[in-house]
Design a protein around this motif. Sequence first.
Motif, PDB file in Angstrom:
ATOM      1  N   ALA A 162      -5.970   5.246   4.265  1.00  0.00           N
ATOM      2  CA  ALA A 162      -4.948   6.042   4.980  1.00  0.00           C
ATOM      3  C   ALA A 162      -3.894   6.578   3.583  1.00  0.00           C
ATOM      4  CB  ALA A 162      -4.181   5.195   5.892  1.00  0.00           C
ATOM      5  N   ARG A 163      -3.817   5.539   2.975  1.00  0.00           N
ATOM      6  CA  ARG A 163      -2.869   5.970   1.848  1.00  0.00           C
ATOM      7  C   ARG A 163      -3.399   7.187   0.804  1.00  0.00           C
ATOM      8  NH1 ARG A 163       2.058   6.541   0.117  1.00  0.00           N
ATOM      9  NH2 ARG A 163       2.460   6.218  -2.295  1.00  0.00           N
ATOM     10  N   CYS A 164      -4.724   7.011   0.583  1.00  0.00           N
ATOM     11  CA  CYS A 164      -5.499   7.972  -0.177  1.00  0.00           C
ATOM     12  C   CYS A 164      -5.427   9.331   0.577  1.00  0.00           C
ATOM     13  CB  CYS A 164      -6.783   7.597  -0.572  1.00  0.00           C
ATOM     14  SG  CYS A 164      -6.758   6.256  -1.654  1.00  0.00           S
ATOM     15  N   VAL A 167       0.982  -1.179  -0.007  1.00  0.00           N
ATOM     16  CA  VAL A 167       0.106   0.069   0.174  1.00  0.00           C
ATOM     17  C   VAL A 167       0.853   1.193  -0.086  1.00  0.00           C
ATOM     18  CG1 VAL A 167      -1.708   1.270   1.419  1.00  0.00           C
ATOM     19  CG2 VAL A 167      -2.012  -1.319   1.206  1.00  0.00           C
ATOM     20  N   ASP A 168       1.925   1.182   0.698  1.00  0.00           N
ATOM     21  CA  ASP A 168       2.815   2.747   0.993  1.00  0.00           C
ATOM     22  C   ASP A 168       3.635   2.873  -0.448  1.00  0.00           C
ATOM     23  OD1 ASP A 168       2.266   2.520   3.518  1.00  0.00           O
ATOM     24  OD2 ASP A 168       3.895   1.600   4.121  1.00  0.00           O
ATOM     25  N   GLN A 169       3.631   1.755  -1.422  1.00  0.00           N
ATOM     26  CA  GLN A 169       4.067   2.097  -2.767  1.00  0.00           C
ATOM     27  C   GLN A 169       2.961   2.478  -3.762  1.00  0.00           C
ATOM     28  OE1 GLN A 169       7.431   2.426  -2.985  1.00  0.00           O
ATOM     29  NE2 GLN A 169       7.405   1.948  -0.761  1.00  0.00           N
ATOM     30  N   MET A 170       1.712   2.517  -3.463  1.00  0.00           N
ATOM     31  CA  MET A 170       0.773   2.900  -4.478  1.00  0.00           C
ATOM     32  C   MET A 170       0.449   4.250  -5.028  1.00  0.00           C
ATOM     33  SD  MET A 170      -2.187   0.099  -3.015  1.00  0.00           S
ATOM     34  CE  MET A 170      -3.010  -0.391  -4.679  1.00  0.00           C
ATOM     35  N   SER A 171      -0.152   4.428  -5.963  1.00  0.00           N
ATOM     36  CA  SER A 171      -0.409   5.768  -6.159  1.00  0.00           C
ATOM     37  C   SER A 171      -1.770   6.048  -5.741  1.00  0.00           C
ATOM     38  CB  SER A 171      -0.392   6.112  -7.887  1.00  0.00           C
ATOM     39  OG  SER A 171      -1.337   4.887  -8.283  1.00  0.00           O
ATOM     40  N   PHE A 172      -2.105   7.294  -5.715  1.00  0.00           N
ATOM     41  CA  PHE A 172      -3.905   7.660  -5.283  1.00  0.00           C
ATOM     42  C   PHE A 172      -4.639   6.770  -6.073  1.00  0.00           C
ATOM     43  CE2 PHE A 172      -7.697   9.931  -5.788  1.00  0.00           C
ATOM     44  CZ  PHE A 172      -8.021   9.977  -4.596  1.00  0.00           C
ATOM     45  N   GLU A 173      -4.418   6.786  -7.335  1.00  0.00           N
ATOM     46  CA  GLU A 173      -5.238   6.034  -8.409  1.00  0.00           C
ATOM     47  C   GLU A 173      -5.344   4.798  -8.102  1.00  0.00           C
ATOM     48  OE1 GLU A 173      -3.007   8.383  -9.360  1.00  0.00           O
ATOM     49  OE2 GLU A 173      -4.215  10.071  -9.916  1.00  0.00           O
ATOM     50  N   ASP A 174      -4.361   4.235  -8.041  1.00  0.00           N
ATOM     51  CA  ASP A 174      -4.305   2.454  -7.713  1.00  0.00           C
ATOM     52  C   ASP A 174      -5.063   2.374  -6.313  1.00  0.00           C
ATOM     53  OD1 ASP A 174      -3.137   2.091 -10.242  1.00  0.00           O
ATOM     54  OD2 ASP A 174      -1.184   1.961  -9.388  1.00  0.00           O
ATOM     55  N   ALA A 175      -4.726   3.261  -5.440  1.00  0.00           N
ATOM     56  CA  ALA A 175      -5.241   3.052  -4.104  1.00  0.00           C
ATOM     57  C   ALA A 175      -6.815   2.880  -4.223  1.00  0.00           C
ATOM     58  CB  ALA A 175      -4.598   3.875  -3.186  1.00  0.00           C
ATOM     59  N   ILE A 176      -7.356   4.004  -4.730  1.00  0.00           N
ATOM     60  CA  ILE A 176      -8.672   4.428  -4.686  1.00  0.00           C
ATOM     61  C   ILE A 176      -9.468   3.221  -5.570  1.00  0.00           C
ATOM     62  CG2 ILE A 176      -8.968   5.863  -6.559  1.00  0.00           C
ATOM     63  CD1 ILE A 176     -10.463   6.432  -3.455  1.00  0.00           C
ATOM     64  N   LYS A 177      -8.904   2.872  -6.576  1.00  0.00           N
ATOM     65  CA  LYS A 177      -9.285   1.801  -7.178  1.00  0.00           C
ATOM     66  C   LYS A 177      -9.652   0.467  -6.320  1.00  0.00           C
ATOM     67  CE  LYS A 177      -9.017  -0.564 -11.782  1.00  0.00           C
ATOM     68  NZ  LYS A 177      -8.156  -0.900 -12.931  1.00  0.00           N
ATOM     69  N   GLU A 178      -8.474   0.070  -5.743  1.00  0.00           N
ATOM     70  CA  GLU A 178      -8.379  -1.031  -5.008  1.00  0.00           C
ATOM     71  C   GLU A 178      -9.462  -1.077  -3.733  1.00  0.00           C
ATOM     72  OE1 GLU A 178      -5.848  -4.152  -2.266  1.00  0.00           O
ATOM     73  OE2 GLU A 178      -4.768  -2.910  -3.768  1.00  0.00           O
ATOM     74  N   LEU A 179      -9.445   0.279  -3.413  1.00  0.00           N
ATOM     75  CA  LEU A 179     -10.633   0.475  -2.179  1.00  0.00           C
ATOM     76  C   LEU A 179     -11.876   0.385  -2.663  1.00  0.00           C
ATOM     77  CD1 LEU A 179     -10.760   1.442   0.716  1.00  0.00           C
ATOM     78  CD2 LEU A 179     -10.502   3.813  -0.077  1.00  0.00           C
ATOM     79  N   ARG A 231      -7.159  -4.195   4.960  1.00  0.00           N
ATOM     80  CA  ARG A 231      -6.403  -3.713   3.762  1.00  0.00           C
ATOM     81  C   ARG A 231      -7.395  -2.345   3.435  1.00  0.00           C
ATOM     82  NH1 ARG A 231      -2.053  -4.406   0.330  1.00  0.00           N
ATOM     83  NH2 ARG A 231      -2.715  -3.866  -1.818  1.00  0.00           N
ATOM     84  N   GLY A 232      -8.420  -2.177   3.564  1.00  0.00           N
ATOM     85  CA  GLY A 232      -9.444  -0.922   3.169  1.00  0.00           C
ATOM     86  C   GLY A 232      -8.880   0.084   4.034  1.00  0.00           C
ATOM     87  N   ALA A 233      -8.541  -0.251   5.475  1.00  0.00           N
ATOM     88  CA  ALA A 233      -8.249   1.197   6.143  1.00  0.00           C
ATOM     89  C   ALA A 233      -6.917   1.186   5.713  1.00  0.00           C
ATOM     90  CB  ALA A 233      -8.339   0.384   7.788  1.00  0.00           C
ATOM     91  N   ALA A 234      -6.175   0.662   5.372  1.00  0.00           N
ATOM     92  CA  ALA A 234      -4.620   0.934   4.951  1.00  0.00           C
ATOM     93  C   ALA A 234      -4.775   1.830   3.628  1.00  0.00           C
ATOM     94  CB  ALA A 234      -3.713  -0.125   4.586  1.00  0.00           C
TER      95      ALA A 234
END
Length: 77
Positions: A45-47, A4-16, A39-42
């Motif tokens: 937080a990334r977003c 999660v710490d390596q994800m872009s905003f776009e990738d994180a929001i899509k997975e969320l 995972r969703g909470a992480a």
Amino acid sequence: MTDVDQMSFEDAIKELETVVGQLERGDVALDQSIALYVRGAALKARCEAKLKEAEEKVARITLGETGQPTGTAPLDG
């Protein structure tokens, strides 16, 4: 699974969005639901962190060294 710490905003929001969809359907076992929640909470937080970074960048663009406005940030699309 991507760190999660390596994800872009776009990738994180899509997975969320995918995680939320799975949890909303309610067709996963309890242990998997708990893992999805964690995972969703992480991802959330990334977003939030990526949005804060963007806000800080905009502030640096639009505020001078004294903190006074120097103009407005250009809008992209």
